[in-house]
Design a protein around this motif. Sequence first.
Motif, short mmCIF file in Angstrom:
data_model
loop_
_atom_site.label_atom_id
_atom_site.label_comp_id
_atom_site.label_asym_id
_atom_site.label_seq_id
_atom_site.Cartn_x
_atom_site.Cartn_y
_atom_site.Cartn_z
N CYS A 1 -14.99 -11.02 -23.73
CA CYS A 1 -15.35 -10.07 -22.68
C CYS A 1 -16.25 -8.97 -23.24
N ILE A 2 -16.72 -8.14 -22.35
CA ILE A 2 -17.60 -7.04 -22.74
C ILE A 2 -16.91 -6.11 -23.72
N ALA A 3 -15.68 -5.71 -23.38
CA ALA A 3 -14.95 -4.78 -24.24
C ALA A 3 -14.67 -5.41 -25.60
N GLY A 4 -14.29 -6.66 -25.63
CA GLY A 4 -13.99 -7.34 -26.89
C GLY A 4 -15.22 -7.47 -27.77
N LYS A 5 -16.34 -7.81 -27.17
CA LYS A 5 -17.57 -7.94 -27.96
C LYS A 5 -18.04 -6.58 -28.46
N ASP B 1 -9.99 4.09 -19.76
CA ASP B 1 -9.02 3.02 -19.46
C ASP B 1 -9.69 1.84 -18.75
N LEU B 2 -10.88 1.50 -19.24
CA LEU B 2 -11.63 0.38 -18.67
C LEU B 2 -11.60 -0.87 -19.53
N ALA B 3 -11.05 -0.78 -20.73
CA ALA B 3 -11.05 -1.94 -21.62
C ALA B 3 -10.29 -3.10 -21.01
N ASN B 4 -9.14 -2.85 -20.40
CA ASN B 4 -8.38 -3.93 -19.77
C ASN B 4 -9.10 -4.50 -18.56
N MET B 5 -9.68 -3.62 -17.75
CA MET B 5 -10.39 -4.10 -16.56
C MET B 5 -11.59 -4.97 -16.95
N LEU B 6 -12.30 -4.56 -17.97
CA LEU B 6 -13.48 -5.32 -18.38
C LEU B 6 -13.13 -6.58 -19.16
N SER B 7 -11.86 -6.76 -19.49
CA SER B 7 -11.45 -7.99 -20.19
C SER B 7 -11.00 -9.07 -19.21
N GLU B 8 -10.96 -8.76 -17.92
CA GLU B 8 -10.58 -9.75 -16.91
C GLU B 8 -11.68 -10.81 -16.79
N PRO B 9 -11.31 -12.05 -16.44
CA PRO B 9 -12.30 -13.13 -16.35
C PRO B 9 -13.10 -13.10 -15.04
N VAL B 10 -13.89 -12.06 -14.88
CA VAL B 10 -14.79 -11.96 -13.71
C VAL B 10 -16.18 -11.63 -14.22
N ASP B 11 -17.17 -11.78 -13.36
CA ASP B 11 -18.55 -11.50 -13.75
C ASP B 11 -18.88 -10.03 -13.53
N PHE B 12 -19.52 -9.41 -14.53
CA PHE B 12 -19.97 -8.03 -14.44
C PHE B 12 -21.45 -7.99 -14.76
N THR B 13 -22.14 -7.05 -14.18
CA THR B 13 -23.52 -6.81 -14.52
C THR B 13 -23.56 -5.53 -15.36
N VAL B 14 -24.16 -5.61 -16.53
CA VAL B 14 -24.21 -4.47 -17.44
C VAL B 14 -25.66 -4.08 -17.61
N PHE B 15 -25.92 -2.79 -17.39
CA PHE B 15 -27.26 -2.26 -17.60
C PHE B 15 -27.25 -1.47 -18.90
N THR B 16 -28.23 -1.73 -19.76
CA THR B 16 -28.30 -1.03 -21.03
C THR B 16 -29.68 -0.43 -21.23
N ILE B 17 -29.74 0.45 -22.16
CA ILE B 17 -31.03 1.08 -22.51
C ILE B 17 -31.56 0.34 -23.74
N LYS B 18 -32.85 0.01 -23.70
CA LYS B 18 -33.46 -0.66 -24.85
C LYS B 18 -34.02 0.33 -25.80
N ALA C 1 -5.82 -12.63 -25.40
CA ALA C 1 -6.53 -12.40 -26.66
C ALA C 1 -7.87 -13.15 -26.67
N ILE C 2 -7.85 -14.38 -26.16
CA ILE C 2 -9.10 -15.15 -26.09
C ILE C 2 -10.07 -14.50 -25.10
N ALA C 3 -9.54 -14.05 -23.98
CA ALA C 3 -10.40 -13.39 -22.99
C ALA C 3 -10.98 -12.11 -23.56
N MET C 4 -10.17 -11.39 -24.34
CA MET C 4 -10.65 -10.14 -24.92
C MET C 4 -11.79 -10.39 -25.90
N LYS C 5 -11.73 -11.49 -26.64
CA LYS C 5 -12.81 -11.80 -27.59
C LYS C 5 -14.11 -12.11 -26.86
#
Length: 102
Positions: free
Chosen positions: A63-67, A85-102, A57-61
């Motif tokens: 992580c990318i998916a939680g935020k 089905d990526l919400a669980n994978m993105l809640s793992e405590p690892v580093d991800f690089t996210v690209f977004t559009i401004k 629960a703490i990790a989900m808050k």
Amino acid sequence: MNTILETVMCMLFVAITACNDGRKEKEQMKMEAGKKEMEAKEKKEMEMKKMEEERKAIAMKNCIAGKAMATEYLFTLVAALIVADLANMLSEPVDFTVFTIK
């Protein structure tokens, strides 16, 4: 002679019965000890499971998916994460690089 035989039989019966009671008590004590040990083990497993759920629960808050789920205007991203089905994978405590559009 018959009275002596009856007396001996009664004494044997009492002795055998008394021996069985001792065994029953020992078996019952073993069963109770085993039951207590099993209850302690189950309690420990439940505590470990609860701690794991709290950690998730703490990790989900954080992580990318939680935020994303906490932000109203990212509902499309959240829906996509859930469908893919990526919400669980993105809640793992690892580093991800996210690209977004401004």
